[in-house]
Design an enzyme around this catalytic site. Sequence first.
Site, PDB file in Angstrom:
ATOM      1  N   GLY A  49     -72.260 -20.587 -58.332  1.00 37.20           N
ATOM      2  CA  GLY A  49     -72.698 -20.912 -56.986  1.00 37.20           C
ATOM      3  C   GLY A  49     -71.524 -21.061 -56.041  1.00 37.20           C
ATOM      4  O   GLY A  49     -70.359 -20.964 -56.439  1.00 37.20           O
ATOM      5  N   ASP A  50     -71.821 -21.244 -54.772  1.00 37.16           N
ATOM      6  CA  ASP A  50     -70.801 -21.435 -53.727  1.00 37.16           C
ATOM      7  C   ASP A  50     -69.885 -20.219 -53.575  1.00 37.16           C
ATOM      8  O   ASP A  50     -68.734 -20.357 -53.162  1.00 37.16           O
ATOM      9  CB  ASP A  50     -69.942 -22.678 -54.013  1.00 37.16           C
ATOM     10  CG  ASP A  50     -70.781 -23.917 -54.245  1.00 37.16           C
ATOM     11  OD1 ASP A  50     -71.624 -24.209 -53.374  1.00 37.16           O
ATOM     12  OD2 ASP A  50     -70.604 -24.579 -55.280  1.00 37.16           O
ATOM     13  N   LYS A  77     -73.174 -16.084 -46.413  1.00 38.68           N
ATOM     14  CA  LYS A  77     -72.400 -15.216 -45.518  1.00 38.68           C
ATOM     15  C   LYS A  77     -72.752 -13.748 -45.740  1.00 38.68           C
ATOM     16  O   LYS A  77     -72.967 -12.994 -44.784  1.00 38.68           O
ATOM     17  CB  LYS A  77     -70.908 -15.443 -45.772  1.00 38.68           C
ATOM     18  CG  LYS A  77     -69.983 -14.425 -45.151  1.00 38.68           C
ATOM     19  CD  LYS A  77     -68.555 -14.655 -45.681  1.00 38.68           C
ATOM     20  CE  LYS A  77     -67.651 -13.501 -45.342  1.00 38.68           C
ATOM     21  NZ  LYS A  77     -67.438 -13.332 -43.905  1.00 38.68           N
ATOM     22  N   HIS A  99     -76.064 -23.256 -48.138  1.00 41.35           N
ATOM     23  CA  HIS A  99     -75.351 -22.066 -47.698  1.00 41.35           C
ATOM     24  C   HIS A  99     -74.923 -22.241 -46.248  1.00 41.35           C
ATOM     25  O   HIS A  99     -75.646 -22.799 -45.433  1.00 41.35           O
ATOM     26  CB  HIS A  99     -76.160 -20.777 -47.902  1.00 41.35           C
ATOM     27  CG  HIS A  99     -77.594 -20.857 -47.487  1.00 41.35           C
ATOM     28  ND1 HIS A  99     -78.583 -21.371 -48.302  1.00 41.35           N
ATOM     29  CD2 HIS A  99     -78.220 -20.486 -46.347  1.00 41.35           C
ATOM     30  CE1 HIS A  99     -79.751 -21.303 -47.679  1.00 41.35           C
ATOM     31  NE2 HIS A  99     -79.557 -20.780 -46.492  1.00 41.35           N
ATOM     32  N   THR A 135     -79.029 -24.904 -63.593  1.00 38.12           N
ATOM     33  CA  THR A 135     -80.152 -25.304 -62.756  1.00 38.12           C
ATOM     34  C   THR A 135     -81.441 -25.067 -63.535  1.00 38.12           C
ATOM     35  O   THR A 135     -81.408 -24.651 -64.696  1.00 38.12           O
ATOM     36  CB  THR A 135     -80.124 -24.536 -61.418  1.00 38.12           C
ATOM     37  OG1 THR A 135     -81.052 -25.125 -60.504  1.00 38.12           O
ATOM     38  CG2 THR A 135     -80.469 -23.052 -61.600  1.00 38.12           C
ATOM     39  N   THR A 188     -71.540 -27.997 -50.205  1.00 33.27           N
ATOM     40  CA  THR A 188     -72.340 -28.045 -48.978  1.00 33.27           C
ATOM     41  C   THR A 188     -73.438 -29.093 -49.085  1.00 33.27           C
ATOM     42  O   THR A 188     -73.763 -29.780 -48.115  1.00 33.27           O
ATOM     43  CB  THR A 188     -72.976 -26.662 -48.710  1.00 33.27           C
ATOM     44  OG1 THR A 188     -71.953 -25.675 -48.701  1.00 33.27           O
ATOM     45  CG2 THR A 188     -73.697 -26.638 -47.374  1.00 33.27           C
ATOM     46  N   PRO A 215     -65.883 -32.713 -54.264  1.00 35.71           N
ATOM     47  CA  PRO A 215     -64.830 -31.704 -54.450  1.00 35.71           C
ATOM     48  C   PRO A 215     -65.244 -30.739 -55.557  1.00 35.71           C
ATOM     49  O   PRO A 215     -65.708 -31.170 -56.616  1.00 35.71           O
ATOM     50  CB  PRO A 215     -63.609 -32.531 -54.877  1.00 35.71           C
ATOM     51  CG  PRO A 215     -63.909 -33.928 -54.482  1.00 35.71           C
ATOM     52  CD  PRO A 215     -65.396 -34.076 -54.531  1.00 35.71           C
ATOM     53  N   ARG A 216     -65.106 -29.455 -55.303  1.00 39.49           N
ATOM     54  CA  ARG A 216     -65.423 -28.477 -56.333  1.00 39.49           C
ATOM     55  C   ARG A 216     -64.248 -28.312 -57.288  1.00 39.49           C
ATOM     56  O   ARG A 216     -63.093 -28.411 -56.895  1.00 39.49           O
ATOM     57  CB  ARG A 216     -65.764 -27.126 -55.703  1.00 39.49           C
ATOM     58  CG  ARG A 216     -67.004 -27.151 -54.835  1.00 39.49           C
ATOM     59  CD  ARG A 216     -67.329 -25.773 -54.273  1.00 39.49           C
ATOM     60  NE  ARG A 216     -68.419 -25.852 -53.301  1.00 39.49           N
ATOM     61  CZ  ARG A 216     -68.385 -25.311 -52.092  1.00 39.49           C
ATOM     62  NH1 ARG A 216     -67.315 -24.648 -51.698  1.00 39.49           N
ATOM     63  NH2 ARG A 216     -69.404 -25.436 -51.273  1.00 39.49           N
ATOM     64  N   SER A 249     -64.109  -9.949 -48.092  1.00 38.99           N
ATOM     65  CA  SER A 249     -64.029 -10.860 -46.949  1.00 38.99           C
ATOM     66  C   SER A 249     -62.693 -11.588 -46.924  1.00 38.99           C
ATOM     67  O   SER A 249     -62.150 -11.960 -47.960  1.00 38.99           O
ATOM     68  CB  SER A 249     -65.160 -11.886 -47.003  1.00 38.99           C
ATOM     69  OG  SER A 249     -66.413 -11.253 -46.912  1.00 38.99           O
ATOM     70  N   VAL A 250     -62.202 -11.801 -45.706  1.00 30.06           N
ATOM     71  CA  VAL A 250     -60.914 -12.474 -45.524  1.00 30.06           C
ATOM     72  C   VAL A 250     -61.076 -13.731 -44.662  1.00 30.06           C
ATOM     73  O   VAL A 250     -60.138 -14.171 -44.012  1.00 30.06           O
ATOM     74  CB  VAL A 250     -59.881 -11.511 -44.902  1.00 30.06           C
ATOM     75  CG1 VAL A 250     -59.510 -10.413 -45.880  1.00 30.06           C
ATOM     76  CG2 VAL A 250     -60.418 -10.907 -43.590  1.00 30.06           C
TER      77      VAL A 250
END
EC number: 6.3.4.4
Length: 430
Positions: A12-13, A18, A41, A238, A298, A303-304, A412-413
């Site tokens: 996840g995450d 996006k 998200h 999950t 989110t 903290p991940r 993606s940047v």
Amino acid sequence: MTSVVVVGTQWGDEGKGKITDFLSADAEVIARYQGGDNAGHTIVIDGKKFKLHLIPSGIFFPQKISVIGNGVVVNPKSLVKELAYLHDEGVTTDNLRISDRAHVILPYHIQLDQLQEDAKGDNKIGTTIKGIGPAYMDKAARVGIRIADLLDKDIFAERLRINLAEKNRLFEKMYDSTPLDFDAIFEEYYAYGQEIKQYVTDTSVILNDALDAGKRVLFEGAQGVMLDIDQGTYPFVTSSNPVAGGVTIGSGVGPNKINKVVGVCKAYTSRVGDGPFPTELFDEVGERIREVGHEYGTTTGRPRRVGWFDSVVMRHSRRVSGITNLSLNSIDVLSGLDTVKICVAYDLDGKRIDYYPANLEQLKRCKPIYEELPGWQEDITGVRSLDELPENARNYVRRVGELVGVRISTFSVGPGREQTNILESVWASI
């Protein structure tokens, strides 16, 4: 008939919201098929961040239909709150449709979630305490309350009374906890049902009619493959199926109507909660990635945990979810590192393995085998094509694609829409 599924390939995450938002530009219907408000998200539009937990990312396109499918477990309280948040931000929700077959999360699910997690002590799973697991438990036990039931005053009252009596016995006798009040729950949640009833319909009909009419439908997964209840790091998973196969069950669309599966991943790895994580970093590099990548949940704000890119995990995800295209996010977070690493295999008791073990004790003994690549120092957040990337960053992107065995369609940047670069159009390739 044109459809694309977006799935997370890690824990996840990964930035699914996006990428869903990005692909939504060319879709006409966007649907969620599993999970609940435990999944967060973030979508950035014109520099403004929107954080959603239940409503599909496609809601920001008023001319497109956004669907919450039957496989989603819906907390009406959270849904009403999210609708109000969008309305306050000037976002219309007239394009939202909610399945009448979706199951409802009620206060006793959340209380049970907390009590069960507390009882596990050191063996806790790391649940978000949103009531997701207990709601799916009731669904499987055939005692769940669906949206269709919530809207019918008599049926809702009858089923709530039966369920609450059972749950209260559990709370009092097993957990020595406070029972919940029927009248308070009934009045509050029936009112929520009346607030959302304008959106409720048979979403399977909407989705199939759209596909049969040749419209483009985008299915948005929550969580990630490694959190799938069957294919993930069980029991640290999950309670639903984020894999692409979950689409058919959670939306009422047949498997013959799925064309492409886009796997979304980050250029490194992260996860929230407990469970195995072979490439986890505990040093200053890990701390740097966490801070630069803003790696905080989110939904939970926790903290991940972060680590290097794991191609063993990715190949597992590719296989069990039938991934046809890859979207690589957050490459910019690795800028400034002298060396970047990719896990290519594991060492298990002196033996090299290329698969992800189901046995958790074996996983604990797995040591990542790394391939090291030279890093890059340049700020790449303004890059708009692969050729504009520094050579070392280009090599990293290409190597990821080679090790996973899937063509990279986008990279993606940064978090903005304009920071997503197309290498191959997913829609055009169908």
